[in-house]
Scaffold this motif. Structure first.
Motif, mmCIF file in Angstrom:
data_model
loop_
_atom_site.group_PDB
_atom_site.id
_atom_site.type_symbol
_atom_site.label_atom_id
_atom_site.label_comp_id
_atom_site.label_asym_id
_atom_site.label_seq_id
_atom_site.Cartn_x
_atom_site.Cartn_y
_atom_site.Cartn_z
ATOM 1 N N ALA A 1 -24.892 -13.032 5.704
ATOM 2 C CA ALA A 1 -25.498 -13.965 4.748
ATOM 3 C C ALA A 1 -26.313 -13.215 3.704
ATOM 4 O O ALA A 1 -26.831 -12.124 3.953
ATOM 5 N N ASP A 2 -26.449 -13.814 2.517
ATOM 6 C CA ASP A 2 -27.233 -13.190 1.463
ATOM 7 C C ASP A 2 -28.730 -13.384 1.728
ATOM 8 O O ASP A 2 -29.141 -14.061 2.672
ATOM 9 N N SER A 3 -29.538 -12.792 0.861
ATOM 10 C CA SER A 3 -30.988 -12.818 1.068
ATOM 11 C C SER A 3 -31.559 -14.232 0.977
ATOM 12 O O SER A 3 -32.512 -14.573 1.678
ATOM 13 N N HIS A 4 -30.966 -15.051 0.113
ATOM 14 C CA HIS A 4 -31.450 -16.429 -0.029
ATOM 15 C C HIS A 4 -31.241 -17.206 1.266
ATOM 16 O O HIS A 4 -32.134 -17.934 1.720
ATOM 17 N N CYS A 5 -30.072 -17.038 1.876
ATOM 18 C CA CYS A 5 -29.783 -17.728 3.135
ATOM 19 C C CYS A 5 -30.710 -17.238 4.236
ATOM 20 O O CYS A 5 -31.254 -18.032 5.005
ATOM 21 N N LYS A 6 -30.921 -15.940 4.294
ATOM 22 C CA LYS A 6 -31.808 -15.393 5.316
ATOM 23 C C LYS A 6 -33.241 -15.889 5.119
ATOM 24 O O LYS A 6 -33.985 -16.062 6.085
ATOM 25 N N SER A 7 -33.600 -16.131 3.863
ATOM 26 C CA SER A 7 -34.922 -16.673 3.580
ATOM 27 C C SER A 7 -35.053 -18.090 4.118
ATOM 28 O O SER A 7 -36.079 -18.465 4.690
ATOM 29 N N LEU A 8 -33.989 -18.902 3.951
ATOM 30 C CA LEU A 8 -34.002 -20.266 4.477
ATOM 31 C C LEU A 8 -34.092 -20.261 6.003
ATOM 32 O O LEU A 8 -34.760 -21.108 6.601
ATOM 33 N N VAL A 9 -33.433 -19.286 6.626
ATOM 34 C CA VAL A 9 -33.479 -19.166 8.089
ATOM 35 C C VAL A 9 -34.893 -18.779 8.535
ATOM 36 O O VAL A 9 -35.436 -19.350 9.494
ATOM 37 N N SER A 10 -35.503 -17.829 7.839
ATOM 38 C CA SER A 10 -36.843 -17.392 8.216
ATOM 39 C C SER A 10 -37.879 -18.492 8.034
ATOM 40 O O SER A 10 -38.882 -18.548 8.754
ATOM 41 N N LYS A 11 -37.623 -19.404 7.086
ATOM 42 C CA LYS A 11 -38.534 -20.525 6.854
ATOM 43 C C LYS A 11 -38.301 -21.673 7.842
ATOM 44 O O LYS A 11 -39.067 -22.638 7.872
ATOM 45 N N GLY A 12 -37.237 -21.574 8.618
ATOM 46 C CA GLY A 12 -36.934 -22.627 9.583
ATOM 47 C C GLY A 12 -36.154 -23.783 9.007
ATOM 48 O O GLY A 12 -35.928 -24.787 9.700
ATOM 49 N N LEU A 13 -35.706 -23.671 7.753
ATOM 50 C CA LEU A 13 -34.924 -24.755 7.142
ATOM 51 C C LEU A 13 -33.479 -24.743 7.628
ATOM 52 O O LEU A 13 -32.812 -25.776 7.652
ATOM 53 N N VAL A 14 -32.996 -23.579 7.985
ATOM 54 C CA VAL A 14 -31.643 -23.446 8.538
ATOM 55 C C VAL A 14 -31.746 -22.652 9.831
ATOM 56 O O VAL A 14 -32.459 -21.650 9.896
ATOM 57 N N ARG A 15 -31.075 -23.128 10.865
ATOM 58 C CA ARG A 15 -31.060 -22.403 12.132
ATOM 59 C C ARG A 15 -29.618 -22.238 12.609
ATOM 60 O O ARG A 15 -28.740 -23.046 12.288
#
Length: 263
Positions: free
Chosen positions: A129-143
């Motif tokens: 995944a790109d950095s934007h997706c990993k950011s969403l994962v780290s924020k808990g918006l995507v798991r």
């Protein structure tokens, strides 16, 4: 990995760099103008060959065409976001998307309306995944979670749950557990984007990711399944969605089912 084009990095003076380059060094010492014309002709032939023959440029074009043309209900969902908003109205205030490319869907939902809150569950590996997706994962918006098991959410956690490109890869054994579980965490509705029979999505190289080839089931099959699992059509939003589709240019390439929550 980018392939290096053979010969294009060598200087013109190095033998064989371009077709006809040797002609510029003939014993008769051709005029500079003739040499330039020959070089331009050789370069033009190389470019023509690269795009029309089995060259590297054509390979890149073919790969891009395949990637962009792969059948995807997730891309269909993203085209239909505005129509879903017309069908569900306030029901789009808290949305959970379940399926591949969930980062992209969540981003689209957040951009569509500032009042919309969106989360995602990605059933497959996202190591690339790109950095934007990993950011969403780290924020808990995507798991990342296996949807064959119970979701880590309370009942009615989301107003609307939308699923795409996930259920077609599950066997009936797991569908019997997963779909009711998806309906459990919804308060206003569950929307399923499912493939049409005769359309194949996953390529052989992707089967290890999905675990099994997609099973394109007919509308009658799904309707029997919904009856067996005590799921009912969400008639109000379903009619509004169909009306919105009929008034616009969007024509669904997937089956879209609107179901009531299961409480």
């Amino acid at each position: 990995m980018a392939r290096r084009q053979a010969g294009t990095t060598r200087r013109v003076g190095d033998g064989g760099s371009f077709p006809f380059a040797g002609a510029s060094h003939s014993k008769s010492r051709s005029s500079p103008l003739l040499s330039i014309c020959l070089l331009l002709l050789g370069a033009s032939l190389l470019i023509w060959y690269a795009y029309s023959g089995p060259g590297i440029f054509k390979s890149v074009k073919e790969v891009s065409k395949v990637s962009a043309g792969d059948y995807s209900c997730t891309s269909e969902l993203q085209k239909a976001v505005s129509l879903l908003k017309k069908a569900y109205g306030d029901g789009m205030r808290k949305v959970l998307h379940v399926g591949p490319e969930s980062c992209s869907v969540v981003s689209s939902l957040l951009k569509e309306d500032e009042e919309t809150e969106a989360w995602g569950v990605e059933p497959y590996d996202i190591e690339d995944a790109d950095s934007h997706c990993k950011s969403l994962v780290s924020k808990g918006l995507v798991r990342v979670a296996d949807i064959k098991f119970p979701l880590p959410y309370r009942a009615k956690s989301f107003s609307l749950v939308i699923v795409s490109d996930a259920l077609d890869y599950l066997s009936p054994k797991y569908l019997n557990k997963t779909v009711p579980e998806l309906a459990r965490v919804a308060s206003d509705g569950l929307v399923l984007f499912a493939g049409l029979p005769g359309q194949q999505r996953a390529k052989v190289a992707e089967l290890s990711k999905f675990g099994r080839p997609a099973k394109m089931r007919s509308a009658s099959w799904w309707n029997r399944f919904f009856v067996q699992t005590s799921l009912e059509e969400n008639e109000g939003p379903s009619k509004k969605f169909e009306q919105a589709v009929s008034k616009g240019s969007y024509k669904p390439a997937c089956q879209v089912f609107h179901l009531k929550p299961l409480h």
